[in-house]
Design a protein around this motif. Sequence first.
Motif, PDB file in Angstrom:
ATOM      1  N   ALA A  77      37.766   7.877   1.156  1.00  0.00           N
ATOM      2  CA  ALA A  77      37.936   7.599   2.643  1.00  0.00           C
ATOM      3  C   ALA A  77      39.606   7.602   2.957  1.00  0.00           C
ATOM      4  O   ALA A  77      39.953   7.739   4.141  1.00  0.00           O
ATOM      5  N   GLY A  78      40.477   7.660   2.057  1.00  0.00           N
ATOM      6  CA  GLY A  78      41.957   7.814   2.488  1.00  0.00           C
ATOM      7  C   GLY A  78      42.487   6.457   2.205  1.00  0.00           C
ATOM      8  O   GLY A  78      43.669   6.356   2.505  1.00  0.00           O
ATOM      9  N   LYS A  79      41.752   5.241   1.851  1.00  0.00           N
ATOM     10  CA  LYS A  79      42.568   4.324   1.752  1.00  0.00           C
ATOM     11  C   LYS A  79      43.637   4.064   0.705  1.00  0.00           C
ATOM     12  O   LYS A  79      44.796   3.722   0.831  1.00  0.00           O
ATOM     13  N   PHE A  80      43.404   4.794  -0.336  1.00  0.00           N
ATOM     14  CA  PHE A  80      44.409   5.110  -1.483  1.00  0.00           C
ATOM     15  C   PHE A  80      43.937   6.604  -2.179  1.00  0.00           C
ATOM     16  O   PHE A  80      42.575   6.896  -2.223  1.00  0.00           O
ATOM     17  N   PRO A  81      44.737   7.218  -2.764  1.00  0.00           N
ATOM     18  CA  PRO A  81      44.325   8.649  -3.751  1.00  0.00           C
ATOM     19  C   PRO A  81      43.633   8.176  -4.847  1.00  0.00           C
ATOM     20  O   PRO A  81      44.199   7.106  -5.602  1.00  0.00           O
ATOM     21  N   PRO A  82      42.761   8.891  -5.216  1.00  0.00           N
ATOM     22  CA  PRO A  82      42.496   8.683  -6.619  1.00  0.00           C
ATOM     23  C   PRO A  82      43.394   9.057  -7.834  1.00  0.00           C
ATOM     24  O   PRO A  82      44.320   9.809  -7.457  1.00  0.00           O
ATOM     25  N   THR A  83      43.219   8.514  -8.748  1.00  0.00           N
ATOM     26  CA  THR A  83      44.184   8.776  -9.955  1.00  0.00           C
ATOM     27  C   THR A  83      44.107  10.235 -10.462  1.00  0.00           C
ATOM     28  O   THR A  83      45.029  10.915 -10.806  1.00  0.00           O
ATOM     29  N   SER A  84      42.905  10.538 -10.817  1.00  0.00           N
ATOM     30  CA  SER A  84      42.393  11.942 -10.992  1.00  0.00           C
ATOM     31  C   SER A  84      41.232  12.363 -10.243  1.00  0.00           C
ATOM     32  O   SER A  84      40.367  11.386  -9.822  1.00  0.00           O
ATOM     33  N   LYS A 132      39.735   6.122 -10.591  1.00  0.00           N
ATOM     34  CA  LYS A 132      40.728   5.438  -9.931  1.00  0.00           C
ATOM     35  C   LYS A 132      41.285   4.207 -11.056  1.00  0.00           C
ATOM     36  O   LYS A 132      40.518   3.522 -11.308  1.00  0.00           O
ATOM     37  N   ARG A 133      42.777   4.237 -11.538  1.00  0.00           N
ATOM     38  CA  ARG A 133      42.909   3.067 -12.244  1.00  0.00           C
ATOM     39  C   ARG A 133      44.073   2.341 -11.476  1.00  0.00           C
ATOM     40  O   ARG A 133      44.828   3.093 -10.515  1.00  0.00           O
ATOM     41  N   PHE A 134      44.154   1.064 -11.853  1.00  0.00           N
ATOM     42  CA  PHE A 134      45.213   0.177 -11.245  1.00  0.00           C
ATOM     43  C   PHE A 134      45.793  -0.594 -12.573  1.00  0.00           C
ATOM     44  O   PHE A 134      45.187  -1.347 -13.236  1.00  0.00           O
ATOM     45  N   GLY A 135      46.959   0.027 -12.954  1.00  0.00           N
ATOM     46  CA  GLY A 135      47.608  -0.262 -14.165  1.00  0.00           C
ATOM     47  C   GLY A 135      46.541   0.059 -15.245  1.00  0.00           C
ATOM     48  O   GLY A 135      46.601   1.299 -15.627  1.00  0.00           O
ATOM     49  N   GLY A 136      46.370  -0.852 -16.155  1.00  0.00           N
ATOM     50  CA  GLY A 136      45.443  -0.494 -17.295  1.00  0.00           C
ATOM     51  C   GLY A 136      44.012  -0.613 -16.984  1.00  0.00           C
ATOM     52  O   GLY A 136      43.093  -0.543 -17.844  1.00  0.00           O
ATOM     53  N   LEU A 137      43.526  -1.091 -15.639  1.00  0.00           N
ATOM     54  CA  LEU A 137      42.331  -1.154 -15.488  1.00  0.00           C
ATOM     55  C   LEU A 137      41.577   0.019 -14.760  1.00  0.00           C
ATOM     56  O   LEU A 137      42.152   0.569 -13.891  1.00  0.00           O
ATOM     57  N   THR A 142      41.287  15.535  -1.344  1.00  0.00           N
ATOM     58  CA  THR A 142      41.811  14.648  -2.152  1.00  0.00           C
ATOM     59  C   THR A 142      43.438  14.053  -1.842  1.00  0.00           C
ATOM     60  O   THR A 142      44.196  14.780  -1.496  1.00  0.00           O
ATOM     61  N   GLY A 143      43.288  12.898  -1.664  1.00  0.00           N
ATOM     62  CA  GLY A 143      44.505  11.876  -1.524  1.00  0.00           C
ATOM     63  C   GLY A 143      44.948  12.004   0.205  1.00  0.00           C
ATOM     64  O   GLY A 143      45.872  11.203   0.430  1.00  0.00           O
ATOM     65  N   LEU A 144      44.367  12.546   1.003  1.00  0.00           N
ATOM     66  CA  LEU A 144      44.616  12.600   2.458  1.00  0.00           C
ATOM     67  C   LEU A 144      44.308  11.136   2.865  1.00  0.00           C
ATOM     68  O   LEU A 144      43.428  10.498   2.617  1.00  0.00           O
ATOM     69  N   PRO A 145      45.373  10.842   3.662  1.00  0.00           N
ATOM     70  CA  PRO A 145      45.069   9.535   4.316  1.00  0.00           C
ATOM     71  C   PRO A 145      44.084   9.208   5.398  1.00  0.00           C
ATOM     72  O   PRO A 145      43.511  10.052   5.544  1.00  0.00           O
TER      73      PRO A 145
END
Length: 245
Positions: free
Chosen positions: A49-56, A10-15, A67-70
Amino acid sequence: MILDTKEVTKRFGGLTAVNQVSMQIEEGEIFGLIGPNGAGKTTFLNSIAGKFPPTSGKVFFLGEETTGLPAEVMCKRGLARTFQIPRPFPKMTVLENVKVGAVFGPSAHGLKSAELRAQEALEFVEFNLPIDTPASQLNAVQLKRIDLARAISCQPKLLLLDELASGLTPGELDSMMALIKRIRDDGVTIIAIEHIMRVIKGICDEVMVIEYGTTIAEGTPDEVLNNPKVIEAYLGEEEVPNAGA
């Protein structure tokens, strides 16, 4: 196997908050997740848990890719969670707050059955105040109890606990550890983020350590807590004499 994650990132921008974390959880386990503050533990659970999807990466729950289900879909499929800081509906009663979980669980059958399951969940967690008490009147420990009751009222197959034991007295810790074991004995698999090593050693079958979003160790509590990498990164030298206690 109830949960299988494959190189979840999981990435948030460059992090990069979570970096290729793979985890396999067998049914009936209590699996501990530890690491320094900001290591990515809660972000990893959020991706499951679906709070947000993984980046990969991929997530498989009960043999199916999720993967990615809410979050609401994951709840219907049998995954529930508590939060590090419980956020109840303050104007609603204890019973009404817990009933929310029962309504959205995988086997909800209307408000009457949801209320019955909510009452059973409150009894199970040994909540000792009137169930018509407004949530705004509860202290931190009581809020943790109703957060847990709300989660188990969903009748989950997998329960994610985020620092459920933080802020508890030694006596309350003993009670909470016994309660977590009873939940497992009722057929619920558990992943627990925790910083209190007494809890990790007391309830967990397996433990994973995350640092800077990356897995650095995995094994039994004794194996992990005596691992030199874990001692250096997380526990500190003063923990070494007691790590296997």
